[in-house]
Design an enzyme around this catalytic site. Structure first.
Site, mmCIF file in Angstrom:
data_model
loop_
_atom_site.group_PDB
_atom_site.id
_atom_site.type_symbol
_atom_site.label_atom_id
_atom_site.label_comp_id
_atom_site.label_asym_id
_atom_site.label_seq_id
_atom_site.Cartn_x
_atom_site.Cartn_y
_atom_site.Cartn_z
ATOM 1 N N HIS A 37 -4.701 -4.950 -1.124
ATOM 2 C CA HIS A 37 -3.857 -6.260 -0.516
ATOM 3 C C HIS A 37 -4.761 -6.985 0.660
ATOM 4 O O HIS A 37 -4.753 -8.186 0.740
ATOM 5 C CB HIS A 37 -2.809 -5.905 0.132
ATOM 6 C CG HIS A 37 -1.548 -5.300 -1.137
ATOM 7 N ND1 HIS A 37 -1.107 -3.867 -0.723
ATOM 8 C CD2 HIS A 37 -1.270 -5.851 -2.135
ATOM 9 C CE1 HIS A 37 -0.317 -3.592 -1.923
ATOM 10 N NE2 HIS A 37 -0.288 -4.752 -2.737
ATOM 11 N N ASP A 150 -4.967 -6.632 -11.682
ATOM 12 C CA ASP A 150 -3.860 -7.267 -12.412
ATOM 13 C C ASP A 150 -4.336 -8.396 -13.353
ATOM 14 O O ASP A 150 -3.888 -9.465 -13.170
ATOM 15 C CB ASP A 150 -2.516 -7.542 -11.698
ATOM 16 C CG ASP A 150 -1.989 -6.167 -11.013
ATOM 17 O OD1 ASP A 150 -1.524 -5.457 -11.477
ATOM 18 O OD2 ASP A 150 -2.404 -6.232 -9.760
ATOM 19 N N MET A 184 -7.099 1.042 -5.863
ATOM 20 C CA MET A 184 -6.072 0.961 -5.057
ATOM 21 C C MET A 184 -4.941 0.475 -5.548
ATOM 22 O O MET A 184 -4.945 -0.573 -6.038
ATOM 23 C CB MET A 184 -6.649 0.496 -3.800
ATOM 24 C CG MET A 184 -7.360 1.202 -3.131
ATOM 25 S SD MET A 184 -7.994 0.539 -1.450
ATOM 26 C CE MET A 184 -9.265 1.487 -0.812
ATOM 27 N N ARG A 187 1.444 2.391 -6.132
ATOM 28 C CA ARG A 187 1.800 3.655 -6.925
ATOM 29 C C ARG A 187 1.123 4.802 -6.562
ATOM 30 O O ARG A 187 1.659 5.738 -6.943
ATOM 31 C CB ARG A 187 1.690 3.212 -8.520
ATOM 32 C CG ARG A 187 2.704 2.132 -8.887
ATOM 33 C CD ARG A 187 2.261 1.557 -10.170
ATOM 34 N NE ARG A 187 2.862 0.323 -10.438
ATOM 35 C CZ ARG A 187 4.227 0.429 -11.165
ATOM 36 N NH1 ARG A 187 4.524 1.382 -11.723
ATOM 37 N NH2 ARG A 187 4.902 -0.789 -11.427
HETATM 38 P P1 AMP Z 1 1.353 -5.812 -5.593
HETATM 39 O O1 AMP Z 1 2.006 -5.403 -4.401
HETATM 40 O O2 AMP Z 1 1.048 -4.360 -6.492
HETATM 41 O O3 AMP Z 1 2.258 -6.579 -6.576
HETATM 42 O O4 AMP Z 1 -0.065 -6.679 -5.720
HETATM 43 C C1 AMP Z 1 -0.047 -7.585 -4.781
HETATM 44 C C2 AMP Z 1 -1.478 -8.286 -5.025
HETATM 45 O O5 AMP Z 1 -2.515 -7.464 -4.671
HETATM 46 C C3 AMP Z 1 -1.773 -8.640 -6.643
HETATM 47 O O6 AMP Z 1 -2.095 -9.885 -6.871
HETATM 48 C C4 AMP Z 1 -2.647 -7.522 -7.061
HETATM 49 O O7 AMP Z 1 -3.255 -7.728 -8.037
HETATM 50 C C5 AMP Z 1 -3.323 -7.526 -5.740
HETATM 51 N N1 AMP Z 1 -3.852 -6.025 -5.737
HETATM 52 C C6 AMP Z 1 -3.294 -4.974 -5.843
HETATM 53 N N2 AMP Z 1 -3.995 -3.784 -5.965
HETATM 54 C C7 AMP Z 1 -5.538 -4.474 -5.595
HETATM 55 C C8 AMP Z 1 -6.645 -3.892 -5.456
HETATM 56 N N3 AMP Z 1 -6.859 -2.693 -5.655
HETATM 57 N N4 AMP Z 1 -7.432 -4.664 -5.319
HETATM 58 C C9 AMP Z 1 -7.540 -5.791 -5.222
HETATM 59 N N5 AMP Z 1 -6.080 -6.404 -5.305
HETATM 60 C C10 AMP Z 1 -5.105 -5.735 -5.522
#
Ligand code: AMP
Length: 283
Positions: A37, A150, A184, A187
């Protein structure tokens, strides 16, 4: 760093920044902030004047109620990480602030949402489309940052922006990984130390598949070989492993089939469902 829980408040803040001609960047998240993030925040800080991060565990995108219930929440730690990363404002709404009705509006992304994640998580992308549209309307950013981790979500959001004429530039940011290669993810907090080791085999398998294709094996042969590998790993429960056109998410059997080709995977390690992907070819 300013923190807002009400739509009116964040709108007022953004309005004032806009009148000062500031470029606004949005990083939507569901919290449990990690370095992935923060890499989105960092990119937004470089490219815009004001970086807004939203934290909202969006119920409309969870097809599995237990998954929603178990989603990690650590708001105080999140705010500290975001502040240290130089985020300017956080939008942290309650469920009632975001959803005033329970019969949500539905999105249909056609063929983009029936494959891969869409097939295994019915309704998921409709929920993503809804919450991202809401955030785009509330914040009205100039640029919005999403992770390539994603990949299908990124394709869905690009379609949303195109079809609904949002005047927003969507930026895809490279996947941030642990030293082991594991992508990363919030989860990962639910994995034990030994499950974390097991989970790193997911990225290893993707890299191996790429090597097989680059060494001249066909995509079908390479996928078959790696499906066998994942099935032989007793602590990994493979859901799908597919090579796709990175834009349309349609399965391909030749590296020449599209300008950008990716291999995407979803697998359970214990109770935790993980997804990952790597590019086999990028334009
Ligand atoms: P989430 O909180 O899982 O919904 O993720 C929020 C944003 O962070 C989404 O755009 C994800 O694709 C991005 N994101 C999650 N994990 C990663 C990662 N390891 N590297 C880069 N972006 C990420």
């Amino acid at each position: 760093m300013r923190v807002f829980s009400k739509i009116d408040q964040i709108r007022g803040y953004i309005q004032q920044k806009r009148s000062d001609d500031k470029l606004i960047g949005l990083v939507p998240t569901m919290g449990a902030i990690h370095k992935g993030h923060l890499s989105l925040v960092e990119k937004s800080r470089i490219e815009t004047d004001i970086t807004v991060c939203s934290i909202f565990v969006n119920p409309s995108q969870f097809n599995n109620p237990e998954d929603l219930e178990k989603y990690p929440v650590q708001t105080d730690a999140d705010l500290k990480l975001l502040e240290d990363a130089g985020c300017d404002a956080v939008f942290l709404p309650s469920k009632d602030e975001m959803y005033t009705v329970s019969d949500y509006l539905n999105f249909n992304f056609g063929s983009l949402e029936t494959r891969l994640e869409g097939e295994f998580r019915p309704g998921h992308f409709s929920g993503v489309g809804l919450v991202v549209s809401k955030l785009f309307n509330i914040i009205q950013p100039d640029k919005a940052y999403f992770g390539q981790k994603d990949l299908q979500q990124l394709a869905i959001i690009k379609k949303l922006v195109l079809d609904l004429n949002f005047p927003i530039q969507v930026i895809g940011v490279e996947t941030k990984r642990e030293k082991s290669g594991l992508a990363m993810s919030s989860r990962n907090l639910r994995l034990t130390a030994s499950q974390l080791q097991t989970a790193s085999k997911i990225h290893w398998g993707l890299q191996k598949l790429k090597e097989l294709v680059l060494s001249g094996k066909t995509i079908n042969q390479s996928v078959d070989e790696m499906v066998l590998y994942f099935h032989s790993e007793k602590d990994i429960d493979l859901e799908y492993l597919e090579v796709v056109d990175s834009q349309s998410m349609v399965a391909v059997n030749s590296i020449e089939a599209a300008p950008e080709i990716s291999v995407c995977i979803a697998a359970y390690v214990g109770e935790v469902r993980l997804i990952d992907n790597i590019y086999l070819k990028k334009s």
